[in-house]
Scaffold this motif. Structure first.
Motif, PDB file in Angstrom:
ATOM      1  N   VAL A 274       0.849  -1.201   0.000  1.00  0.00           N
ATOM      2  CA  VAL A 274       0.000   0.000   0.000  1.00  0.00           C
ATOM      3  C   VAL A 274       0.879   1.243   0.000  1.00  0.00           C
ATOM      4  CG1 VAL A 274      -1.689   1.316   1.325  1.00  0.00           C
ATOM      5  CG2 VAL A 274      -1.941  -1.156   1.111  1.00  0.00           C
ATOM      6  N   ASN A 275       1.911   1.255   0.838  1.00  0.00           N
ATOM      7  CA  ASN A 275       2.838   2.389   0.865  1.00  0.00           C
ATOM      8  C   ASN A 275       3.521   2.589  -0.482  1.00  0.00           C
ATOM      9  OD1 ASN A 275       2.253   2.780   3.586  1.00  0.00           O
ATOM     10  ND2 ASN A 275       3.979   1.540   4.283  1.00  0.00           N
ATOM     11  N   MET A 276       3.860   1.467  -1.120  1.00  0.00           N
ATOM     12  CA  MET A 276       4.530   1.550  -2.414  1.00  0.00           C
ATOM     13  C   MET A 276       3.610   2.164  -3.460  1.00  0.00           C
ATOM     14  SD  MET A 276       6.571  -1.501  -4.375  1.00  0.00           S
ATOM     15  CE  MET A 276       7.660  -1.124  -5.758  1.00  0.00           C
ATOM     16  N   ALA A 277       2.307   1.829  -3.387  1.00  0.00           N
ATOM     17  CA  ALA A 277       1.347   2.426  -4.318  1.00  0.00           C
ATOM     18  C   ALA A 277       1.259   3.942  -4.104  1.00  0.00           C
ATOM     19  CB  ALA A 277      -0.016   1.776  -4.149  1.00  0.00           C
ATOM     20  N   TRP A 278       1.314   4.378  -2.853  1.00  0.00           N
ATOM     21  CA  TRP A 278       1.296   5.812  -2.555  1.00  0.00           C
ATOM     22  C   TRP A 278       2.557   6.494  -3.071  1.00  0.00           C
ATOM     23  CZ3 TRP A 278      -2.366   9.066  -1.289  1.00  0.00           C
ATOM     24  CH2 TRP A 278      -3.532   8.590  -0.659  1.00  0.00           C
ATOM     25  N   MET A 279       3.693   5.795  -3.047  1.00  0.00           N
ATOM     26  CA  MET A 279       4.956   6.390  -3.453  1.00  0.00           C
ATOM     27  C   MET A 279       4.983   6.775  -4.929  1.00  0.00           C
ATOM     28  SD  MET A 279       6.914   6.794  -0.916  1.00  0.00           S
ATOM     29  CE  MET A 279       7.016   6.311   0.815  1.00  0.00           C
ATOM     30  N   ASP A 280       4.083   6.197  -5.727  1.00  0.00           N
ATOM     31  CA  ASP A 280       4.027   6.564  -7.144  1.00  0.00           C
ATOM     32  C   ASP A 280       3.607   8.008  -7.341  1.00  0.00           C
ATOM     33  OD1 ASP A 280       4.893   4.143  -8.035  1.00  0.00           O
ATOM     34  OD2 ASP A 280       2.905   3.319  -8.434  1.00  0.00           O
ATOM     35  N   LEU A 281       3.037   8.630  -6.301  1.00  0.00           N
ATOM     36  CA  LEU A 281       2.618  10.035  -6.388  1.00  0.00           C
ATOM     37  C   LEU A 281       3.759  10.993  -6.062  1.00  0.00           C
ATOM     38  CD1 LEU A 281      -0.841   9.737  -4.562  1.00  0.00           C
ATOM     39  CD2 LEU A 281      -0.406   9.759  -7.029  1.00  0.00           C
ATOM     40  N   LEU A 282       4.873  10.470  -5.551  1.00  0.00           N
ATOM     41  CA  LEU A 282       6.002  11.329  -5.191  1.00  0.00           C
ATOM     42  C   LEU A 282       6.891  11.598  -6.402  1.00  0.00           C
ATOM     43  CD1 LEU A 282       7.008   9.781  -1.749  1.00  0.00           C
ATOM     44  CD2 LEU A 282       5.528  11.744  -2.201  1.00  0.00           C
ATOM     45  N   PRO A 283       7.662  12.683  -6.361  1.00  0.00           N
ATOM     46  CA  PRO A 283       8.520  13.010  -7.505  1.00  0.00           C
ATOM     47  C   PRO A 283       9.713  12.067  -7.610  1.00  0.00           C
ATOM     48  CG  PRO A 283       8.906  14.548  -5.712  1.00  0.00           C
ATOM     49  CD  PRO A 283       7.718  13.710  -5.314  1.00  0.00           C
ATOM     50  N   THR A 284      10.291  12.040  -8.800  1.00  0.00           N
ATOM     51  CA  THR A 284      11.515  11.288  -9.059  1.00  0.00           C
ATOM     52  C   THR A 284      12.664  12.260  -9.190  1.00  0.00           C
ATOM     53  OG1 THR A 284      10.316   9.540 -10.227  1.00  0.00           O
ATOM     54  CG2 THR A 284      12.677   9.712 -10.645  1.00  0.00           C
ATOM     55  N   VAL A 285      13.706  12.050  -8.418  1.00  0.00           N
ATOM     56  CA  VAL A 285      14.882  12.923  -8.418  1.00  0.00           C
ATOM     57  C   VAL A 285      16.026  12.185  -9.100  1.00  0.00           C
ATOM     58  CG1 VAL A 285      16.517  14.214  -7.001  1.00  0.00           C
ATOM     59  CG2 VAL A 285      14.123  14.028  -6.291  1.00  0.00           C
ATOM     60  N   ALA A 286      16.683  12.885 -10.054  1.00  0.00           N
ATOM     61  CA  ALA A 286      17.785  12.259 -10.784  1.00  0.00           C
ATOM     62  C   ALA A 286      18.972  13.212 -10.820  1.00  0.00           C
ATOM     63  CB  ALA A 286      17.361  11.898 -12.194  1.00  0.00           C
ATOM     64  N   LEU A 287      20.161  12.689 -10.655  1.00  0.00           N
ATOM     65  CA  LEU A 287      21.413  13.439 -10.730  1.00  0.00           C
ATOM     66  C   LEU A 287      22.341  12.731 -11.699  1.00  0.00           C
ATOM     67  CD1 LEU A 287      22.030  14.039  -6.907  1.00  0.00           C
ATOM     68  CD2 LEU A 287      21.067  15.681  -8.526  1.00  0.00           C
ATOM     69  N   PHE A 288      23.150  13.547 -12.426  1.00  0.00           N
ATOM     70  CA  PHE A 288      24.110  12.893 -13.317  1.00  0.00           C
ATOM     71  C   PHE A 288      25.374  13.734 -13.413  1.00  0.00           C
ATOM     72  CE2 PHE A 288      22.168  15.878 -16.240  1.00  0.00           C
ATOM     73  CZ  PHE A 288      23.206  16.264 -17.086  1.00  0.00           C
ATOM     74  N   TYR A 289      26.468  13.059 -13.752  1.00  0.00           N
ATOM     75  CA  TYR A 289      27.752  13.718 -14.006  1.00  0.00           C
ATOM     76  C   TYR A 289      28.350  13.052 -15.228  1.00  0.00           C
ATOM     77  CZ  TYR A 289      32.724  14.765 -13.781  1.00  0.00           C
ATOM     78  OH  TYR A 289      34.002  15.141 -14.113  1.00  0.00           O
ATOM     79  N   GLN A 290      28.924  13.913 -16.129  1.00  0.00           N
ATOM     80  CA  GLN A 290      29.501  13.389 -17.367  1.00  0.00           C
ATOM     81  C   GLN A 290      30.878  13.981 -17.585  1.00  0.00           C
ATOM     82  OE1 GLN A 290      27.033  13.256 -20.984  1.00  0.00           O
ATOM     83  NE2 GLN A 290      28.704  14.325 -22.034  1.00  0.00           N
ATOM     84  N   TYR A 291      31.838  13.147 -17.872  1.00  0.00           N
ATOM     85  CA  TYR A 291      33.189  13.585 -18.240  1.00  0.00           C
ATOM     86  C   TYR A 291      33.481  13.084 -19.641  1.00  0.00           C
ATOM     87  CZ  TYR A 291      38.252  13.590 -18.613  1.00  0.00           C
ATOM     88  OH  TYR A 291      39.539  13.763 -19.065  1.00  0.00           O
ATOM     89  N   SER A 292      34.030  13.991 -20.474  1.00  0.00           N
ATOM     90  CA  SER A 292      34.295  13.618 -21.860  1.00  0.00           C
ATOM     91  C   SER A 292      35.628  14.217 -22.285  1.00  0.00           C
ATOM     92  CB  SER A 292      33.176  14.123 -22.769  1.00  0.00           C
ATOM     93  OG  SER A 292      33.438  13.790 -24.109  1.00  0.00           O
ATOM     94  N   ALA A 293      36.512  13.421 -22.808  1.00  0.00           N
ATOM     95  CA  ALA A 293      37.822  13.864 -23.310  1.00  0.00           C
ATOM     96  C   ALA A 293      37.949  13.466 -24.772  1.00  0.00           C
ATOM     97  CB  ALA A 293      38.949  13.252 -22.482  1.00  0.00           C
ATOM     98  N   LYS A 294      38.046  14.506 -25.672  1.00  0.00           N
ATOM     99  CA  LYS A 294      38.112  14.247 -27.107  1.00  0.00           C
ATOM    100  C   LYS A 294      39.525  14.512 -27.606  1.00  0.00           C
ATOM    101  CE  LYS A 294      35.483  15.115 -31.327  1.00  0.00           C
ATOM    102  NZ  LYS A 294      34.305  15.837 -31.895  1.00  0.00           N
ATOM    103  N   THR A 295      40.052  13.630 -28.398  1.00  0.00           N
ATOM    104  CA  THR A 295      41.422  13.725 -28.914  1.00  0.00           C
ATOM    105  C   THR A 295      41.400  13.571 -30.426  1.00  0.00           C
ATOM    106  OG1 THR A 295      42.307  12.797 -26.867  1.00  0.00           O
ATOM    107  CG2 THR A 295      43.742  12.747 -28.795  1.00  0.00           C
ATOM    108  N   TYR A 296      42.169  14.470 -31.157  1.00  0.00           N
ATOM    109  CA  TYR A 296      42.295  14.380 -32.603  1.00  0.00           C
ATOM    110  C   TYR A 296      43.623  13.730 -32.952  1.00  0.00           C
ATOM    111  CZ  TYR A 296      38.215  17.319 -33.334  1.00  0.00           C
ATOM    112  OH  TYR A 296      36.927  17.793 -33.362  1.00  0.00           O
ATOM    113  N   PHE A 297      43.588  12.868 -33.924  1.00  0.00           N
ATOM    114  CA  PHE A 297      44.786  12.177 -34.376  1.00  0.00           C
ATOM    115  C   PHE A 297      45.193  12.767 -35.730  1.00  0.00           C
ATOM    116  CE2 PHE A 297      42.106   9.219 -31.991  1.00  0.00           C
ATOM    117  CZ  PHE A 297      42.949   8.930 -30.927  1.00  0.00           C
TER     118      PHE A 297
END
Length: 433
Positions: A274-297
């Protein structure tokens, strides 16, 4: 030459039989050792243990969705010497597109209320699976005890029948000797011979039943089919009337019963759903981090518009789902009410079962006492008639009837023993003793 071949064949056969005898395992087990052996080797117990491990892995899988997910990527591009042309003030500039490679690392985590409750549900599932394993262990121990006792009882039966057979054979021989000297009629001796043959057939049948019980016990133990068994606990150590009588005085605590514990866990599981069904009404929080290194040959570096690092966050909130989440909540509440109703009904059923098992054990003990005395009386009657028959003061019919009575008394006694053990084991399981 033939004699040498025959000798060699016999020798090889003897070696094969000797090797087989050496490979055959012999288990000398007391009742407690047999129960422990079954817990460690029984297939049902092994599967129950594996189910616990599976449930723990499922819990970890759910928990891992709440932890950061990290992924590394590497891309390589080669335009095969292509140059991009750009016109500037009437001039054409060629820009070479050199091969390049990009290495990136992405880390992201998303958290919802449903994930938190889901992890709690999986923890509860592990507890329920472990309860089922404990219940399987209890059932395995009970089954081993029943078959173990049945094996002992069957051995005791054979011993009683062998004793009766020895007495009958002696009387039959005495009767035939009397016929040979003209002191008795042949029909009397024939009646006793028929009784001897019938009793011998009964013994052979009981021995075959004993082999079936041995196979059943090996199956419960999880041992190889060709294993030899030697049971070291005697019937007098298992069948304790005083212990059985004390067991009937034990109070019944519902919370100790495995069936009730599983139902209580199911109810707790329903509440969390029942609690899990109620939790569907709560927001979803997402965090991300991205590192990118581009090299030309190549000789000339290309234009790199990819930022080396990036961080971000997002929050999503469900606004309108056409009532599906509300329906899920109501459905979970109904399922919880059903589980609660089942638990209350099980409470009443377990209390009734407790009273019934106490009555069954009391009746079994009373019948055991009656059959024990009846067996003692029939044995004395048979012994008395046997002496009288030797001196012609009892007929063959009376002796045959007494022989039949003692066999019947032995059968009733064995059934009474099994009834006591079965009733005691059932009550022990209910009380979780």
């Amino acid at each position: 030459m033939k004699l040498k071949r025959l000798t060699l064949t016999v020798a090889l056969a003897a070696l094969a039989l000797g090797a087989a005898a050496q490979e055959r395992q012999t288990l000398r087990l007391s009742l407690a050792e047999a129960q422990q052996y079954a817990v460690e080797h029984n297939a049902a117990m092994q599967n129950a243990t594996l189910e616990v491990k599976k449930a723990e892995l499922e819990r970890w899988k759910t928990l891992s969705t709440m932890l950061p997910q990290v992924k590394a990527t590497f891309d390589y591009q080669n335009m095969l010497g292509y140059e991009m042309e750009m016109g500037m003030g009437g001039m054409t500039v060629k820009i070479p597109l050199n091969p390049n490679g990009t290495f990136g690392v992405n880390a992201a985590v998303a958290l919802t209320g449903a994930q938190v409750v889901g992890t709690m549900l999986q923890s509860l599932a592990v507890e329920m699976t472990d309860l089922s394993r404990q219940q399987t262990e209890q059932q395995t121990r009970a089954q081993v005890k029943n078959v173990y006792v049945s094996h002992l009882v069957m051995q005791q039966t054979i011993g009683l029948l062998d004793s009766s057979l020895a007495n009958l054979e002696s009387l039959a021989a005495t009767s035939q000797a009397a016929v040979d000297v003209g002191a008795a009629e042949q029909v009397d001796a024939d009646k006793l011979q028929v009784q001897v043959a019938s009793l011998r057939s009964s013994i052979n049948s009981t021995k075959r039943s004993l082999q079936v019980l041995k196979n059943s016990l090996l199956l419960q133990l999880g041992a190889d089919a060709d294993t030899e068994l030697e049971l070291t606990t005697g019937m007098e150590e298992i069948l304790n009337v005083d212990d059985a009588a004390r067991l009937m005085q034990e109070p019944f605590h519902l919370e100790n019963n495995y069936d009730y514990q599983l139902l209580a866990k199911s109810e707790e599981l329903g509440k969390r759903q029942v609690n899990m069904a109620w939790m569907d009404l709560l927001p979803t929080v997402a965090l991300f981090y991205q590192y990118s290194a581009k090299t030309y040959f190549g000789k000339d570096a290309g234009m790199n518009m990819t930022p080396p690092s990036m961080i971000g966050a997002s929050v999503s909130l469900p606004l309108f789902t056409s009532g599906s989440r509300t329906a899920n909540i109501k459905s979970a509440r109904i399922a919880l009410q059903e589980t609660q109703n089942s638990r209350r009904q099980a409470e009443d059923g377990l209390r009734l079962q407790y009273n019934q098992l106490r009555y069954d054990l009391a009746s079994a003990l009373e019948n055991y006492d009656i059959q024990s005395r009846n067996l003692e009386v029939t044995q004395r009657v048979f012994a008395s008639l046997s002496e009288k028959y030797k001196y012609g003061r009892a007929s063959s019919l009376e002796l045959t009837t007494a022989s039949t009575d003692i066999i019947s008394a032995q059968s009733n006694y064995i059934q009474a023993v099994m009834s006591v053990i079965s009733a005691q084991v059932a009550l022990e399981n209910l009380l979780n003793k």
